[in-house]
Design an enzyme around this catalytic site. Structure first.
Site, PDB file in Angstrom:
ATOM      1  N   GLY A  13       0.845  -1.194   0.000  1.00  0.00           N
ATOM      2  CA  GLY A  13       0.000   0.000   0.000  1.00  0.00           C
ATOM      3  C   GLY A  13       0.884   1.250   0.000  1.00  0.00           C
ATOM      4  N   ASP A  86      11.149  -4.989   6.427  1.00  0.00           N
ATOM      5  CA  ASP A  86      10.372  -3.759   6.245  1.00  0.00           C
ATOM      6  C   ASP A  86      10.959  -2.975   5.069  1.00  0.00           C
ATOM      7  OD1 ASP A  86       8.283  -2.009   6.974  1.00  0.00           O
ATOM      8  OD2 ASP A  86       9.630  -0.764   8.180  1.00  0.00           O
ATOM      9  N   GLU A  87      10.123  -2.239   4.350  1.00  0.00           N
ATOM     10  CA  GLU A  87      10.584  -1.396   3.225  1.00  0.00           C
ATOM     11  C   GLU A  87      11.370  -2.197   2.199  1.00  0.00           C
ATOM     12  OE1 GLU A  87       9.522   1.654   2.938  1.00  0.00           O
ATOM     13  OE2 GLU A  87       9.720   2.790   4.816  1.00  0.00           O
TER      14      GLU A  87
HETATM   15 MG    MG Z   1       6.620   1.657   6.872  1.00  0.00          MG
END
Ligand code: MG
Ligand code: ADP
Ligand code: ZN
Length: 194
Positions: A13, A86-87
């Site tokens: 998202g 993450d990322e």
């Molecule tokens: Mg984030």
């Protein structure tokens, strides 16, 4: 046992959708189950802290900073149950193959990353990762303009919508990002594809 639990979960998202929060929520639950968890983040993302994954509402956990996707292999042991990243969109494309290999080996892979860049186009290798995932959760933020569900990240340069052709690094400019819906997202200079 481990072989049957391997899978790839992708949380995606725009910015502010709660991707990091959701990743941390899953990691915390797994900690209660006394699973062996490794949390990684690309070294490029230094927004809040070195060696920590931090969400916009300041939730955080310790992480291993890596500059190349293949660095992950240095930390995997026979005891590793879960790998969280993450990322992930800031890593190199080898990250996708590594997620596949880890899941095939029985490791539960939980990753979060942007599905689009500021232009609204697919973010590098994310389409491939989304296709190969066993589970995809596409989260929305709140559009700062109209409060509808936001699916895009608006890039602002000196307070104005960034142009399609603006370079990723702009020396001397003030940059900001905000969540916007399809209709409020602005990319001057972007051509319609069809
Ligand atoms: Mg984030
Ligand atoms: P992401 O990793 O997707 O960028 P985070 O998990 O870091 O998102 O942060 C999500 C949090 O950001 C929300 O719980 C909320 O506190 C905060 N937030 C700030 N702006 C917005 C917005 N426009 N829409 C939704 N949440 C927002
Ligand atoms: Zn809107």
């Amino acid at each position: 046992m481990r072989n049957q639990t391997g899978r790839i979960e992708v949380i995606t998202g725009p910015m502010y959708a709660g991707k990091t929060e959701e990743l941390l929520r899953r990691v915390r639950r797994a900690e209660y189950a006394e699973e062996n968890i490794l949390v990684f983040k690309p070294v490029i993302d230094n927004r809040y802290a070195e060696g920590e994954v931090v969400s916009h509402n300041k939730s955080h956990t310790r992480s291993i900073n890596i500059s190349k996707a293949k660095d992950i292999w240095n930390f995997i042991t026979d005891d590793t149950d879960i790998v969280a990243i993450d990322e992930i969109q800031f890593l190199d494309e080898e990250a996708v193959d590594i997620c596949e290999d880890l899941a095939d080996q029985g490791i539960r892979v939980i990753v979060s990353g942007l599905d689009r860049n500021f232009r609204g186009d697919p973010f590098s290798f994310m389409p491939r990762l989304l296709a190969l995932a066993d589970q995809v959760d596409k989260l929305t933020a709140v559009c700062v303009k109209c409060h509808a569900p936001a699916t895009r990240t608006q890039r602002l340069v000196n307070g104005k919508p960034a142009n399609y052709d603006d370079p990723i690094i702009l020396i001397g400019a003030t940059e900001a990002y905000e969540a916007r819906c399809r209709h409020c997202h602005q990319v001057p200079g972007k051509k319609k594809k069809n």
